[in-house]
Design a protein around this motif. Structure first.
Motif, PDB file in Angstrom:
ATOM      1  N   GLN A 159     -55.304  29.973 -56.611  1.00 29.18           N
ATOM      2  CA  GLN A 159     -54.388  29.278 -55.701  1.00 29.18           C
ATOM      3  C   GLN A 159     -53.158  30.133 -55.410  1.00 29.18           C
ATOM      4  O   GLN A 159     -52.708  30.219 -54.263  1.00 29.18           O
ATOM      5  CB  GLN A 159     -53.967  27.931 -56.285  1.00 29.18           C
ATOM      6  CG  GLN A 159     -55.072  26.908 -56.294  1.00 29.18           C
ATOM      7  CD  GLN A 159     -54.701  25.662 -57.094  1.00 29.18           C
ATOM      8  OE1 GLN A 159     -53.675  25.610 -57.754  1.00 29.18           O
ATOM      9  NE2 GLN A 159     -55.563  24.649 -57.024  1.00 29.18           N
ATOM     10  N   ARG A 160     -52.619  30.777 -56.444  1.00 29.59           N
ATOM     11  CA  ARG A 160     -51.441  31.643 -56.241  1.00 29.59           C
ATOM     12  C   ARG A 160     -51.788  32.811 -55.328  1.00 29.59           C
ATOM     13  O   ARG A 160     -51.018  33.163 -54.435  1.00 29.59           O
ATOM     14  CB  ARG A 160     -50.921  32.153 -57.579  1.00 29.59           C
ATOM     15  CG  ARG A 160     -50.141  31.142 -58.376  1.00 29.59           C
ATOM     16  CD  ARG A 160     -49.413  31.781 -59.550  1.00 29.59           C
ATOM     17  NE  ARG A 160     -50.257  32.578 -60.405  1.00 29.59           N
ATOM     18  CZ  ARG A 160     -50.923  32.128 -61.462  1.00 29.59           C
ATOM     19  NH1 ARG A 160     -50.834  30.856 -61.803  1.00 29.59           N
ATOM     20  NH2 ARG A 160     -51.675  32.935 -62.189  1.00 29.59           N
ATOM     21  N   LYS A 163     -52.066  31.653 -51.710  1.00 29.50           N
ATOM     22  CA  LYS A 163     -50.750  31.428 -51.102  1.00 29.50           C
ATOM     23  C   LYS A 163     -50.102  32.747 -50.714  1.00 29.50           C
ATOM     24  O   LYS A 163     -49.474  32.847 -49.670  1.00 29.50           O
ATOM     25  CB  LYS A 163     -49.836  30.659 -52.061  1.00 29.50           C
ATOM     26  CG  LYS A 163     -50.136  29.198 -52.106  1.00 29.50           C
ATOM     27  CD  LYS A 163     -49.118  28.464 -52.952  1.00 29.50           C
ATOM     28  CE  LYS A 163     -49.438  26.984 -52.969  1.00 29.50           C
ATOM     29  NZ  LYS A 163     -48.456  26.227 -53.747  1.00 29.50           N
ATOM     30  N   ARG A 164     -50.249  33.756 -51.561  1.00 29.46           N
ATOM     31  CA  ARG A 164     -49.662  35.068 -51.253  1.00 29.46           C
ATOM     32  C   ARG A 164     -50.324  35.697 -50.032  1.00 29.46           C
ATOM     33  O   ARG A 164     -49.699  36.433 -49.292  1.00 29.46           O
ATOM     34  CB  ARG A 164     -49.815  36.005 -52.443  1.00 29.46           C
ATOM     35  CG  ARG A 164     -48.855  35.705 -53.543  1.00 29.46           C
ATOM     36  CD  ARG A 164     -48.924  36.787 -54.609  1.00 29.46           C
ATOM     37  NE  ARG A 164     -48.447  36.220 -55.832  1.00 29.46           N
ATOM     38  CZ  ARG A 164     -49.083  36.240 -56.992  1.00 29.46           C
ATOM     39  NH1 ARG A 164     -50.241  36.864 -57.093  1.00 29.46           N
ATOM     40  NH2 ARG A 164     -48.577  35.687 -58.050  1.00 29.46           N
ATOM     41  N   GLY A 168     -52.351  29.405 -47.766  1.00 31.21           N
ATOM     42  CA  GLY A 168     -51.854  28.120 -48.244  1.00 31.21           C
ATOM     43  C   GLY A 168     -51.357  27.229 -47.136  1.00 31.21           C
ATOM     44  O   GLY A 168     -50.222  27.294 -46.728  1.00 31.21           O
ATOM     45  N   GLN A 171     -48.321  27.812 -44.855  1.00 33.23           N
ATOM     46  CA  GLN A 171     -47.078  28.250 -45.448  1.00 33.23           C
ATOM     47  C   GLN A 171     -47.041  29.745 -45.694  1.00 33.23           C
ATOM     48  O   GLN A 171     -46.077  30.260 -46.223  1.00 33.23           O
ATOM     49  CB  GLN A 171     -46.850  27.505 -46.764  1.00 33.23           C
ATOM     50  CG  GLN A 171     -46.685  26.017 -46.539  1.00 33.23           C
ATOM     51  CD  GLN A 171     -46.340  25.302 -47.825  1.00 33.23           C
ATOM     52  OE1 GLN A 171     -45.923  25.920 -48.786  1.00 33.23           O
ATOM     53  NE2 GLN A 171     -46.493  24.001 -47.818  1.00 33.23           N
ATOM     54  N   GLY A 172     -48.103  30.423 -45.336  1.00 32.45           N
ATOM     55  CA  GLY A 172     -48.143  31.859 -45.545  1.00 32.45           C
ATOM     56  C   GLY A 172     -47.404  32.590 -44.453  1.00 32.45           C
ATOM     57  O   GLY A 172     -46.862  32.012 -43.511  1.00 32.45           O
TER      58      GLY A 172
END
Length: 182
Positions: A159-160, A163-164, A168, A171-172
């Motif tokens: 998940q991390r 997102k990076r 995500g 929100q990326g």
């Protein structure tokens, strides 16, 4: 002067090693998360809600949860003040090393011995509690808990990473050539 330098280096190494050992023993991340070393078994400090969440999946009974809860409470009672004392002794040692002279060598070494003894006490508490955990749970249950924990770590890591990479839910970062160019 040479003896003072050697004494300072030894004391700094002792502080550094004790800090590293403390961090490793507390979960391997230096975050005080209860590894098998100084702080004991991970079940001693794992988030209680997470343990309860996976209890059914691991085949853990209410009686076992009650026994673990009591053990965790006893462990905290037995080690809470000791953990504070270790932290304070480390700070005392750092402060003393910052201003130490050759005549302070015996005081610094005495502090190092006291710190070492306290860490040994902490380790003994952790080992004792780990063996008590092995009496509460079967090997299969402990293996299942370990597997569940590893799977959750992999999921969180994934998940991390998503997102990076911008995966995500909006929100990326925007990719070059897409959307507004800032």
């Amino acid at each position: 002067m040479k003896k003072l330098t050697i004494a300072l280096l030894i004391a700094i190494m002792v502080i550094g090693m004790s800090t590293a050992a403390y961090g490793q023993g507390r979960g391997g991340h230096g975050k005080g998360r209860g590894g098998h070393g100084m702080g004991g078994h991970p079940l001693l400090k794992a988030d209680w809600e997470r343990i309860v969440e996976v209890a059914d999946e691991a085949g853990i009974t209410e009686d076992q949860l009650d026994a673990l809860s009591t053990l965790r409470s006893d462990f905290r009672d037995a080690t809470g003040d000791l953990q504070v004392d270790i932290r304070n002794k480390r700070e005392d040692m750092k402060e003393m090393m910052a201003t130490a002279t050759a005549s302070d060598k015996s005081k610094v070494l005495k502090l190092a011995d006291e710190l070492h003894e306290m860490q040994g006490q902490m380790m003994r508490h952790g080992i004792t509690a780990t063996f008590e955990i092995k009496q509460i749970f079967s090997e299969e249950q402990l293996d299942k808990l370990k597997d569940i924990a590893q799977e959750r770590r992999r999921e969180r890591k994934s998940q991390r990473q998503n997102k990076r990479r911008g995966g995500g839910q909006g929100q990326g970062r925007r990719m070059h050539g897409q959307g507004n160019n800032w």
